[in-house]
Each structure stands twice: as structure tokens, then as C-alpha cells.
Enzyme design. Structure first.
Site, PDB file in Angstrom:
ATOM      1  N   TYR A 207      31.995   5.154  53.659  1.00 15.91           N
ATOM      2  CA  TYR A 207      33.069   6.058  53.221  1.00 15.91           C
ATOM      3  C   TYR A 207      33.041   7.355  54.016  1.00 15.91           C
ATOM      4  O   TYR A 207      34.083   7.821  54.520  1.00 15.91           O
ATOM      5  CB  TYR A 207      32.933   6.354  51.728  1.00 15.91           C
ATOM      6  CG  TYR A 207      33.913   7.393  51.239  1.00 15.91           C
ATOM      7  CD1 TYR A 207      35.273   7.102  51.149  1.00 15.91           C
ATOM      8  CD2 TYR A 207      33.488   8.681  50.896  1.00 15.91           C
ATOM      9  CE1 TYR A 207      36.187   8.064  50.714  1.00 15.91           C
ATOM     10  CE2 TYR A 207      34.389   9.644  50.460  1.00 15.91           C
ATOM     11  CZ  TYR A 207      35.735   9.333  50.365  1.00 15.91           C
ATOM     12  OH  TYR A 207      36.639  10.287  49.940  1.00 15.91           O
ATOM     13  N   LYS A 211      35.944   8.965  56.666  1.00 17.65           N
ATOM     14  CA  LYS A 211      36.576  10.276  56.515  1.00 17.65           C
ATOM     15  C   LYS A 211      36.304  11.163  57.724  1.00 17.65           C
ATOM     16  O   LYS A 211      37.149  11.978  58.112  1.00 17.65           O
ATOM     17  CB  LYS A 211      36.098  10.954  55.232  1.00 17.65           C
ATOM     18  CG  LYS A 211      36.384  10.179  53.948  1.00 17.65           C
ATOM     19  CD  LYS A 211      37.819   9.668  53.850  1.00 17.65           C
ATOM     20  CE  LYS A 211      38.821  10.738  53.526  1.00 17.65           C
ATOM     21  NZ  LYS A 211      40.177  10.183  53.275  1.00 17.65           N
ATOM     22  N   THR A 244      40.954  11.437  39.731  1.00 19.56           N
ATOM     23  CA  THR A 244      41.801  10.279  40.020  1.00 19.56           C
ATOM     24  C   THR A 244      40.956   9.012  39.960  1.00 19.56           C
ATOM     25  O   THR A 244      39.736   9.062  39.804  1.00 19.56           O
ATOM     26  CB  THR A 244      42.439  10.380  41.423  1.00 19.56           C
ATOM     27  OG1 THR A 244      41.418  10.178  42.414  1.00 19.56           O
ATOM     28  CG2 THR A 244      43.105  11.729  41.641  1.00 19.56           C
TER      29      THR A 244
END
Length: 326
Positions: A207, A211, A244
Site C-alpha cells: 500500500y 501511494k 471511510t
């Protein structure tokens, strides 16, 4: 065996410690408040992952300002439900959904063909969709999921839409590409000989790598555009830690704690969207000023690797090769 375990555990520890640091900063600072933005009548905007979370709030605000907004997502039911809610709130809203699966290069190309078939301009592209800490797996085209969805899918989408974005911009009203980034890029590393994270796989490391790659791409793209004199800018935005569904793949005990912590310390999707909307719409970011890395409405220094000219060019050329664009 020990080396493999260390390669999996250390990135997780680093990411969770970084998350704690971000939470503490958010606790002692007020969320960024978006100032009044100009009307966007006649503008066309694409937001990936606009059916929920930060993306939904970006779409909602853009529609309120009069923009024609297209949600690109892989969940049609969610996308259409988002459109219904927005249109109930703003009867004049112009919002539509086009299927886009960033884990499929064929789907990305199909999305672009459908959009270009409309003959519309494109003033803002918000690369918002993403995955985080998903299990080891491959996209339809054989890429590691974080790298394939967060980075390569958006790279291809942006590349295929570049001509339309350039043609839609003009002096004093540049088109903009906004990449929704993360502080996780600061602890990422890019191994050009192992972009698919085949060695000692760690979802946390993958991850962070995706990014960082996204931030590097944003920086290199802006440089290419400015050197070419095109009326188009590219920037990356860190919305902070936002409540989220992105965090649903955390380690189970942390996920249970996070659900309670999120309500207290995480930003709301609307608060996270404010930083993205500022980068996409603010007149203060017009032209060359629109590049860089932004958080809370302020320009910040990205990770040092983002400015490494050799890495930027190598990743750019490698990505073009992987996507068959050379």
C-alpha cells in the site's frame, strides 16, 4: 524464514505508528475549512470512486457548484444511489455514472472510449479510488492489487485522457489532475525490479509503495506538463485520516478499536473532501502553482524520493512499458 517475517511485520508497525502520529496531529488541530469556491458551470469533472466516502463528497460539492460530474466506479448500484441522493438535494445537478474498474486495463480503456464518444471537454480529473491492505492477489492483468489499482490503473486513465485535459485548459483556466494521496507515501519504497511485491509480500508495504508511486507520478507529470507549456497542472493531496470504508481491512483488533476511534478522531468524508476540492478548484492554485503536494489547504514537502529525478524518470518509463504505451 526470519527475514520473511521481519519483512511483513516491520512495514505494519511503521504504518500503524505513522497512523498514530497523524491521529495525534488531527486531534490537536482544526480540520481545514473550504472557503467559498467559484461556480463551475460548463465545467466537466471525472471523479473515480465517487459513489461513497471522500469521492462522494467531492462529487456532491462539484455538482452544487454547477459542474457536470461523471462518477467512475465499479459498483453501479452504489454509483446510481449516490446520484439519486445528490439530485434529491440539488435538483439541477448534472451527475452520471460510467463503469470503471481500475483493476482491469480493458475497463479503463473502455471507460475512456465511452467518455470520449460524448465529445465533452474535461476540466478536472480526480483520481480518488483506491484499495488498502487487501489480501495478496493480482488484478485482471497480473499486477499486485495495490500497485495495479491505486497506481497503474490511474496512470493509464490519466494518460489516455491527457489530450482532452490539455485541449480543455487555457491560460487563466488550467485543467487539473488531482491525485488523492496519503501520508503513507512517506514510508513507502519503490523497487523497480519488484513492483509487484513478489518478494516477502506485505500488504502494508505494498500500500505504501503504491501511494509513493502515485506521488512520484503526480510530480513527474506536472514537470512534463509545465515544460511542454500545456494548460494543465497535476498535484497530490493528503486528506488526512478519514472515516471511510478504506480501513475495513485493518487487523481485526485494530479494526474494532478503529470503529470507535474513527468517530472521535478521524475526519468526516466532507472534511477530507475539503482538501481535495481546494486543490481542484481554488483560484490560488492556478497554473504552475497548482503542482506539488497539499494537505489542509497548504503546500507541504512530499517524501524526498518524490524529488529523485532518476526514480521519477525510471518509474515513468517503466509504467509506460508495463501498460504498452511506448
Amino acid at each position: 524464514m526470519l527475514a520473511a517475517a521481519r519483512a511483513c511485520i516491520l512495514p505494519a508497525i511503521r504504518l500503524y505508528l505513522l497512523g498514530l502520529k497523524v491521529l495525534l496531529v488531527q486531534l490537536f488541530s482544526s480540520p481545514f475549512r473550504l472557503p467559498a469556491m467559484p461556480r463551475q458551470d460548463g465545467k466537466v469533472v471525472i471523479v473515480t470512486g465517487g459513489g461513497s466516502g471522500i469521492g462522494y463528497e467531492v462529487v456532491r460539492h462539484m455538482a452544487r457548484l454547477g459542474a457536470h460530474v461523471i462518477i467512475g466506479g465499479n459498483d453501479e448500484q452504489k454509483g446510481l444511489a449516490a446520484i439519486r441522493r445528490i439530485c434529491e438535494e440539488y435538483r439541477e445537478a448534472r451527475v452520471e455514472f460510467i463503469n470503471l474498474d481500475l483493476a482491469s486495463l480493458q475497463s479503463v480503456r473502455r471507460f475512456v472510449r465511452r467518455f470520449e464518444g460524448r465529445g465533452l471537454p474535461l476540466n478536472v480529473l480526480v483520481n480518488n479510488a483506491g484499495v488498502m491492505l487487501v489480501r495478496e492477489g493480482r488484478t485482471e492483468d497480473g499486477f499486485e492489487q495495490h500497485f495495479g489499482v491505486n497506481y497503474l490503473g490511474h496512470f493509464l486513465l490519466t494518460w489516455l485522457l491527457l489530450d482532452t485535459l490539455k485541449d480543455s485548459g487555457k491560460c487563466g483556466q488550467y485543467s487539473r489532475v488531482v491525485h488523492v494521496s496519503s501520508s503513507a507515501h512517506r514510508i513507502g519504497e519503490i523497487r523497480l525490479n519488484d513492483l509487484n511485491s513478489c518478494r516477502n509480500y506485505s500488504a502494508h508495504a505494498a500500500y505504501c509503495c503504491s501511494k509513493l508511486a502515485q506521488a512520484v507520478f503526480s510530480s513527474q507529470l506536472h514537470q512534463e506538463l509545465q515544460s511542454g507549456g500545456h494548460p494543465l497542472s497535476s498535484c497530490a493531496v493528503d486528506p488526512g485520516m478519514v472515516n471511510t470504508a478504506l480501513y475495513r481491512h485493518l487487523w481485526t483488533p485494530l479494526r474494532l478499536a478503529e470503529s470507535a476511534i474513527a468517530r472521535l478522531l478521524f475526519r468526516t468524508p466532507a472534511e477530507g473532501a475539503a482538501a481535495v476540492l481546494h486543490a481542484a478548484l481554488s483560484p490560488a492554485l492556478e497554473g504552475e502553482r497548482g503542482g506539488g503536494y497539499w494537505a489542509d489547504g497548504r503546500r507541504e514537502e512530499a517524501a524526498p524520493l518524490t524529488f529523485d529525478p532518476e526514480l521519477r524518470l525510471s518509474l515513468w518509463e517503466t509504467s509506460l512499458r508495463l501498460l504498452g504505451l511506448q
